[in-house]
Design an enzyme around this catalytic site. Structure first.
Site, PDB file in Angstrom:
ATOM      1  N   ASP A  92       0.816  -1.344  -0.061  1.00  0.00           N
ATOM      2  CA  ASP A  92      -0.318  -0.165  -0.097  1.00  0.00           C
ATOM      3  C   ASP A  92       0.932   1.317  -0.019  1.00  0.00           C
ATOM      4  O   ASP A  92       1.647   1.403   0.769  1.00  0.00           O
ATOM      5  CB  ASP A  92      -1.005  -0.034   1.230  1.00  0.00           C
ATOM      6  N   ASP A 270      -2.881   7.276  -5.576  1.00  0.00           N
ATOM      7  CA  ASP A 270      -3.126   6.388  -4.442  1.00  0.00           C
ATOM      8  C   ASP A 270      -3.558   4.885  -4.966  1.00  0.00           C
ATOM      9  O   ASP A 270      -4.619   4.389  -5.784  1.00  0.00           O
ATOM     10  CB  ASP A 270      -4.175   6.823  -3.520  1.00  0.00           C
TER      11      ASP A 270
END
Length: 398
Positions: A92, A270
């Protein structure tokens, strides 16, 4: 959040000495398609963004957000200790602490060192608390990090029974501020690879291929993989606008069919966001122009074949560069419609409402739907984000 439906996407991890690839170190990764426990895709992404905003406002910022809310997530087998125990960690760029213990227990070895620090991290749908260790981290084929900060969860919520043991945090190090009791911030995996001389610059390259193509991709530490990009890499500085500046945030404007729908503003890039989210007023303009109808099951705009044929180019203007999404790039892969609760014969758009009007400080999120069309580079050394076209930028596979 429980993960049920799995679509396996093999990726590769590359460690390079400079921007072009010289040495390849392969790490087997898998993408998991999550359709369980999510009311709809758009709600899941909005929950993640809301969590990011909220944690930015805390004096002690929480380092992980609701990463399990995203529909497409990436996991890696990472070895910790000597001899190493393998853990399945979620990859992530929106969080920065690396932690284990959500499912498989941490096994101390001769390289494990308890620092005396305690760790607390909350994220959207859950949280964890535990102790900080430093340990040897093995990413495969000789790529090793010494004395990496590892949070070991003694309790956690959100990843139970998922088969995922924790998170490999690849966001900016400042997101770790206040999460460990006996220190201000902790170096990330990228920071330590750079600091220990394994890579020549603190840079992460991310290459996603559309799931409807070959189901593969790669991560590159230390630079980017020149063999998969088309043309030049162009960079944008990290935005100065709060709270986007805490993440991989940039400034951009967006136009549809040549007409501006989102004026220049700050937002984030993201990997943990599935869709492309834009400010509410910009989304309203996009919806009315495309003619999309809100689909309650998925939270996405649904269009007819005729409306699809009339879609215009969606353009992202970053600095002096423009990154176009063709009509096909604006729709969810039709082969994966049922995985998100949709109808197999429908056409869904991947642009959704971020949940707040223009001027929030985080007015867009360029998520997976954008990143599967453009190679992205996260450059800590120079505080910038880069993009480059690939052979899949104009793919019609969706």
């Amino acid at each position: 959040m429980f993960l049920a439906l799995l679509a396996v996407l093999p990726l590769h991890l590359l460690a390079v000495a400079a921007s072009p690839v010289h040495q390849t170190v392969t790490l087997s990764l898998a993408a998991r398609l999550n359709a369980t426990g999510i009311s709809n895709i758009a709600d899941a992404d909005r929950a993640r963004i809301q969590s990011m905003r909220e944690k930015a406002g805390l004096r002690k910022r929480d380092a992980s957000v609701s990463v399990t809310n995203s529909v497409v997530i990436y996991v890696a087998q990472v070895g910790i200790g000597s001899p190493p125990t393998e853990y399945t960690l979620l990859v992530d760029t929106g969080s920065s602490n690396t932690w284990v213990g959500a499912n498989q227990a941490y096994i101390p070895t001769s390289t494990s060192h308890y620092t005396g620090g305690t760790v607390y991290v909350s994220y959207g749908s859950g949280n964890f608390s535990g102790d900080e260790y430093t340990d040897t981290v093995s990413l495969g084929n000789g790529l090793t990090i010494n004395q990496q900060s590892i949070a070991v969860a003694t309790q956690s919520q959100g990843l139970s029974d998922t088969g995922i043991d924790g998170i490999l945090g690849l966001g900016p190090a400042d997101l770790t501020r206040g999460t460990v009791s006996n220190t201000n911030t902790v170096p990330t995996v990228v920071d330590n690879l750079y600091g220990q001389g394994t890579i020549s610059s603190a840079v992460l390259g991310v290459y996603f291929i559309p799931a409807s193509n070959s189901n593969s991709g790669e991560l590159t530490f230390g630079g980017y993989d020149a063999s998969v990009i088309s043309g030049a890499v162009n960079y944008a500085p990290i935005t100065s606008t709060y709270p986007s500046r805490l993440y991989w945030g940039i400034d951009q404007s967006i136009s549809y069919g040549g007409k501006t729908i989102l004026s220049s503003t700050a937002g984030i890039v993201d990997t943990g966001t599935t869709l492309i989210l834009i400010a509410t007023d910009a989304f309203s303009t996009y919806q009315s122009t495309t003619g999309g109808v809100m689909d309650k099951a998925t939270g996405l705009l649904r269009i007819t074949p005729s409306q699809y044929n009339n879609l215009q180019t969606l353009s992202f203007h970053v600095g002096a560069q423009t990154y176009d999404l063709t009509p096909n790039a604006q729709i969810w892969p039709r082969s994966l419609n049922t995985a998100i609760g949709g109808s197999s014969g429908s056409i869904y758009l991947v642009v959704a409402d971020i949940g707040t009007p223009f001027g929030s400080g985080m007015d867009f999120a360029n998520g997976y739907a954008f990143l599967e069309r453009y190679y992205s580079i996260y450059d800590t050394t120079n505080a910038r984000v880069g993009f480059a076209a690939t052979s899949y930028t104009d793919s019609t596979s969706n």
